[in-house]
Every structure is written in C-alpha cells, then in structure tokens.
Design an enzyme around this catalytic site. Structure first.
Site, PDB file in Angstrom:
ATOM      1  N   GLU A 268       0.810  -1.213   0.000  1.00 39.88           N
ATOM      2  CA  GLU A 268       0.000   0.000   0.000  1.00 39.88           C
ATOM      3  C   GLU A 268       0.854   1.279   0.000  1.00 39.88           C
ATOM      4  O   GLU A 268       0.442   2.307  -0.542  1.00 39.88           O
ATOM      5  CB  GLU A 268      -0.960  -0.055   1.199  1.00 39.88           C
ATOM      6  CG  GLU A 268      -1.989   1.041   1.293  1.00 39.88           C
ATOM      7  CD  GLU A 268      -2.836   1.234   0.030  1.00 39.88           C
ATOM      8  OE1 GLU A 268      -3.180   0.239  -0.644  1.00 39.88           O
ATOM      9  OE2 GLU A 268      -3.155   2.404  -0.274  1.00 39.88           O
ATOM     10  N   GLY A 269       2.051   1.212   0.571  1.00 39.40           N
ATOM     11  CA  GLY A 269       2.948   2.381   0.562  1.00 39.40           C
ATOM     12  C   GLY A 269       3.287   2.793  -0.861  1.00 39.40           C
ATOM     13  O   GLY A 269       3.231   3.975  -1.227  1.00 39.40           O
ATOM     14  N   HIS A 270       3.636   1.787  -1.699  1.00 35.98           N
ATOM     15  CA  HIS A 270       3.916   2.070  -3.111  1.00 35.98           C
ATOM     16  C   HIS A 270       2.662   2.587  -3.814  1.00 35.98           C
ATOM     17  O   HIS A 270       2.712   3.541  -4.591  1.00 35.98           O
ATOM     18  CB  HIS A 270       4.350   0.795  -3.845  1.00 35.98           C
ATOM     19  CG  HIS A 270       5.647   0.196  -3.370  1.00 35.98           C
ATOM     20  ND1 HIS A 270       5.717  -1.044  -2.785  1.00 35.98           N
ATOM     21  CD2 HIS A 270       6.918   0.660  -3.427  1.00 35.98           C
ATOM     22  CE1 HIS A 270       6.977  -1.334  -2.501  1.00 35.98           C
ATOM     23  NE2 HIS A 270       7.730  -0.308  -2.875  1.00 35.98           N
TER      24      HIS A 270
ATOM     25  N   GLN B  55      23.034  -0.944  -5.287  1.00 36.32           N
ATOM     26  CA  GLN B  55      22.743  -0.384  -3.969  1.00 36.32           C
ATOM     27  C   GLN B  55      22.726  -1.447  -2.861  1.00 36.32           C
ATOM     28  O   GLN B  55      22.429  -1.141  -1.716  1.00 36.32           O
ATOM     29  CB  GLN B  55      21.434   0.398  -3.980  1.00 36.32           C
ATOM     30  CG  GLN B  55      20.167  -0.425  -4.110  1.00 36.32           C
ATOM     31  CD  GLN B  55      18.942   0.447  -4.349  1.00 36.32           C
ATOM     32  OE1 GLN B  55      18.806   1.095  -5.389  1.00 36.32           O
ATOM     33  NE2 GLN B  55      18.061   0.498  -3.377  1.00 36.32           N
TER      34      GLN B  55
ATOM     35  N   GLY C   7       8.883   8.105  -1.080  1.00 35.42           N
ATOM     36  CA  GLY C   7       8.318   7.964   0.260  1.00 35.42           C
ATOM     37  C   GLY C   7       9.306   8.474   1.297  1.00 35.42           C
ATOM     38  O   GLY C   7      10.509   8.239   1.170  1.00 35.42           O
TER      39      GLY C   7
ATOM     40  N   LYS D 125       9.470   7.320   4.153  1.00 32.88           N
ATOM     41  CA  LYS D 125       9.864   6.184   4.989  1.00 32.88           C
ATOM     42  C   LYS D 125      11.376   5.998   4.869  1.00 32.88           C
ATOM     43  O   LYS D 125      12.052   5.690   5.836  1.00 32.88           O
ATOM     44  CB  LYS D 125       9.123   4.931   4.541  1.00 32.88           C
ATOM     45  CG  LYS D 125       9.309   3.788   5.481  1.00 32.88           C
ATOM     46  CD  LYS D 125       9.655   2.557   4.728  1.00 32.88           C
ATOM     47  CE  LYS D 125      10.257   1.556   5.653  1.00 32.88           C
ATOM     48  NZ  LYS D 125      11.093   0.631   4.917  1.00 32.88           N
TER      49      LYS D 125
ATOM     50  N   MET E  40       5.054  -0.045   6.328  1.00 28.01           N
ATOM     51  CA  MET E  40       5.021  -1.046   5.254  1.00 28.01           C
ATOM     52  C   MET E  40       6.371  -1.101   4.554  1.00 28.01           C
ATOM     53  O   MET E  40       7.017  -0.065   4.346  1.00 28.01           O
ATOM     54  CB  MET E  40       3.932  -0.698   4.253  1.00 28.01           C
ATOM     55  CG  MET E  40       2.566  -0.892   4.849  1.00 28.01           C
ATOM     56  SD  MET E  40       1.322  -0.840   3.569  1.00 28.01           S
ATOM     57  CE  MET E  40      -0.137  -1.039   4.578  1.00 28.01           C
ATOM     58  N   SER E  41       6.774  -2.307   4.210  1.00 28.78           N
ATOM     59  CA  SER E  41       8.043  -2.503   3.517  1.00 28.78           C
ATOM     60  C   SER E  41       7.984  -3.839   2.790  1.00 28.78           C
ATOM     61  O   SER E  41       7.409  -4.807   3.311  1.00 28.78           O
ATOM     62  CB  SER E  41       9.189  -2.527   4.538  1.00 28.78           C
ATOM     63  OG  SER E  41      10.354  -3.067   3.947  1.00 28.78           O
ATOM     64  N   SER E  42       8.579  -3.894   1.617  1.00 29.74           N
ATOM     65  CA  SER E  42       8.637  -5.183   0.901  1.00 29.74           C
ATOM     66  C   SER E  42       9.379  -6.201   1.754  1.00 29.74           C
ATOM     67  O   SER E  42       9.144  -7.403   1.646  1.00 29.74           O
ATOM     68  CB  SER E  42       9.361  -5.013  -0.438  1.00 29.74           C
ATOM     69  OG  SER E  42       8.766  -3.966  -1.179  1.00 29.74           O
TER      70      SER E  42
HETATM   71  P1  AMP Z   1      11.260   0.454  -2.637  1.00 36.59           P
HETATM   72  O1  AMP Z   1      10.522  -0.352  -3.657  1.00 36.59           O
HETATM   73  O2  AMP Z   1      11.220  -0.143  -1.262  1.00 36.59           O
HETATM   74  O3  AMP Z   1      12.637   0.862  -3.073  1.00 36.59           O
HETATM   75  O4  AMP Z   1      10.449   1.806  -2.479  1.00 36.59           O
HETATM   76  C1  AMP Z   1      10.023   2.559  -3.578  1.00 36.59           C
HETATM   77  C2  AMP Z   1       9.447   3.846  -3.073  1.00 36.59           C
HETATM   78  O5  AMP Z   1       8.367   3.574  -2.185  1.00 36.59           O
HETATM   79  C3  AMP Z   1      10.449   4.700  -2.278  1.00 36.59           C
HETATM   80  O6  AMP Z   1      10.236   6.073  -2.579  1.00 36.59           O
HETATM   81  C4  AMP Z   1      10.087   4.393  -0.857  1.00 36.59           C
HETATM   82  O7  AMP Z   1      10.426   5.415   0.058  1.00 36.59           O
HETATM   83  C5  AMP Z   1       8.583   4.253  -0.974  1.00 36.59           C
HETATM   84  N1  AMP Z   1       8.041   3.497   0.153  1.00 36.59           N
HETATM   85  C6  AMP Z   1       8.391   2.264   0.569  1.00 36.59           C
HETATM   86  N2  AMP Z   1       7.687   1.915   1.668  1.00 36.59           N
HETATM   87  C7  AMP Z   1       6.876   2.963   1.948  1.00 36.59           C
HETATM   88  C8  AMP Z   1       5.901   3.228   2.958  1.00 36.59           C
HETATM   89  N3  AMP Z   1       5.625   2.348   3.905  1.00 36.59           N
HETATM   90  N4  AMP Z   1       5.269   4.416   2.936  1.00 36.59           N
HETATM   91  C9  AMP Z   1       5.536   5.335   1.967  1.00 36.59           C
HETATM   92  N5  AMP Z   1       6.435   5.148   0.990  1.00 36.59           N
HETATM   93  C10 AMP Z   1       7.091   3.974   0.980  1.00 36.59           C
END
Ligand code: AMP
Length: 276
Positions: free
Chosen positions: A26-28, A52, A138, A140, A175-177
């Site tokens: 949901e964050g994405h 990274q 995000g 986060k 939220m986190s993958s």
């Molecule tokens: P990632 O796929 O984890 O690299 O994240 C891709 C984007 O989604 C980045 O800008 C993150 O900061 C954002 N993101 C990941 N988790 C969250 C979250 N729980 N709330 C808001 N944005 C998020």
C-alpha cells in the site's frame, strides 16, 4: 522509454514517475495514486538495483513478483511500467557513478557503505531514461529522499522531487517489501520501532529537547523485546541529517533495527503526525 517520454513531452503532457524495486504494498500504491493526480501520464519503474546492495545483503532473495505488481499498478492508475534488465542498466563497460557526499555519511550510509552511491546512480539514470517532470518518493526512506533532493539541486536536474508520508499497517508497522521476511513470532518485536517513535514524540511533547535523553529512553524500550539488534538511533536535522544535541529546529528521529535477520528502518519528524 526515452523516445516514448520525449514524444509525450512534445505533445505537452506532464509526466510523473515513481521509482521502485517492486513487490508492491500500500505504501507504493499510495505514491502511485498521488503521483497520478500530479500529471497526465504516470510511469513506474520496477528494478532491483544491484549497485545499492552490499555483498552480504539480500539482493538475490529480495522479493519479486512482476505479474502481481503489474496488476496492482494497473489498479493504481499506472500508465507505463519501466522494467529494465541488469544488462540494459549496467552493460559490461559500465563505469559511471553519482555520489552525494555529506548527507550520505551517517545513518544508513555508515552501516551500508556504497548503498547511496548505488541509489543516486540508478535514480540519475532512471531520471534520464524516463524524463519525468515530477518524481515521487516515500519519506519512509528519509535519508534517501533527502539525498535525492540534494542530487537534483546540486546537478540542476530539471525535475521536481515530492516526498510523501510513510504508510503503515493498522498496527503501526511501516510497510516494507522486506516485511515478508519477518516470521510470525518476530512481528511483535518489529512493532517496537513505531512504539519507540511514539515514545520519542511523547517525551518531546513533555518538553524534552535533549537528543541524548530521548535516544536513551528509546534504546531502553527497543532492548526490552526479544530478537532485536539496534543498528542506530539518531536525532538529526531534517535538511543536513547531521546529529543534533538539542532539538531547536526541525529534527527527525531515525532508527535502524535488525529483528532477527530482517533490517527495518523507520523515522519520525518531531511534531508531525505519526499516521496511526
Ligand atoms: P522500494 O521499492 O522499497 O525501493 O520503495 C520505492 C518507493 O516507495 C520509495 O520512494 C520508498 O520510500 C517508498 N516506500 C516504501 N515503503 C513505503 C511506505 N511504507 N510508505 C511510503 N512510501 C514507501
């Protein structure tokens, strides 16, 4: 991708962009829905960027599911998914990197050497490929957001960076993958991150301004649960990310904690809403 974006730009369309590593939650999706409102065409990239990840990190086991992601993206109004391969992004003769210096020195930059160099390099490449007017991140990943903003300012990149608040589970877990790595019995320990941010805000509300006093209490709380190993607890200026001793201006408390094998990060800007 470049030709497609250029074609749209020539037609006067505004392009928004959300870079991701996929395995959506949901964050994405929230970033996507908001980004959609800011432009005519929304582009999302899915790329698990090898530069990274450190040699001992989770690159090979990072969760991936393109079919699931593409359905979710469609539901969130995404027009185009950019899904490049490693060979396209980093061909054999690849040798150019972008480094942002000061704001990447501390916090995750200390415990993940080279991480932000990989992030800024891949984002610079993605920005040049996707040619967006506006890019949504995000908060986060607060240090990532600040680092990208610094790069865009420093290199005069012709785009706007927008940061959106952290989306949390109903219980408060950011939220986190990577949350899929958490075993059932580790989940209560993972919740200590958000509880400790709440405690920090409460201490601040009660008038505490000494960073060391807040960090001490937060550390005690985190250590009161099993499976945790604290990487860092820091209180920094929100723009420079340098440590503050006394909170006088805008400050963020940032945490990185390992819960068994899963490294979790979270943060809170004092005075802001924690969204739970
Ligand atoms: P990632 O796929 O984890 O690299 O994240 C891709 C984007 O989604 C980045 O800008 C993150 O900061 C954002 N993101 C990941 N988790 C969250 C979250 N729980 N709330 C808001 N944005 C998020």
């Amino acid at each position: 991708m470049q030709a497609y974006s250029e074609g749209l730009r020539l037609k006067g369309k505004r392009l928004s962009f959300v870079p991701t590593m996929g395995y959506f939650h949901e964050g994405h999706l929230n970033l996507m829905r908001e980004a959609k409102k800011m432009a005519d065409i929304l582009i999302v990239s899915i790329y698990v960027n090898p530069t990274q990840f450190g040699p001992k990190e989770d690159l090979s086991k990072y969760p991936r599911d393109f079919e699931r992601d593409s359905k979710m993206a469609e539901g969130a109004g995404v027009d185009v998914i950019f899904y490049p391969s490693d060979k396209e992004m980093y061909p054999g003769n690849y040798q150019t990197y972008v480094s942002v210096e000061e704001v990447t020195k501390d916090l995750c930059g200390l415990s993940r050497p080279g991480h932000f160099r990989g992030v800024t390099t891949v984002c610079a490449k993605l920005f040049n490929i996707v040619k967006p007017h506006i890019v949504v991140f995000g908060k986060k990943d607060f240090q990532q957001y600040i680092t990208i903003k610094r790069m865009v300012d420093d290199l005069n990149l012709d785009l706007e960076i927008v940061g959106l608040p952290t989306v949390r589970e109903a219980d408060g877990l950011a939220m986190s993958s990577r949350n899929v790595y958490l075993e059932e019995n580790e989940k209560p320990s993972a919740l200590i991150l958000v509880s400790s941010l709440k405690l920090a805000q409460k201490l601040y509300d009660n008038g505490e301004r000494k960073a060391s006093a807040i960090i001490k209490e937060v550390g005690k709380l985190i250590k009161s649960v099993p499976y945790v190993d604290i990487d860092y607890i820091k209180i920094c200026d929100t723009k420079t990310l340098t440590n503050v001793e006394e909170i006088t201006g805008d400050a963020v408390i940032a945490l990185a904690v390992k819960v068994s094998k899963t490294r979790l990060i979270d943060n809170h800007v004092f005075g802001e809403n924690l969204n739970i």
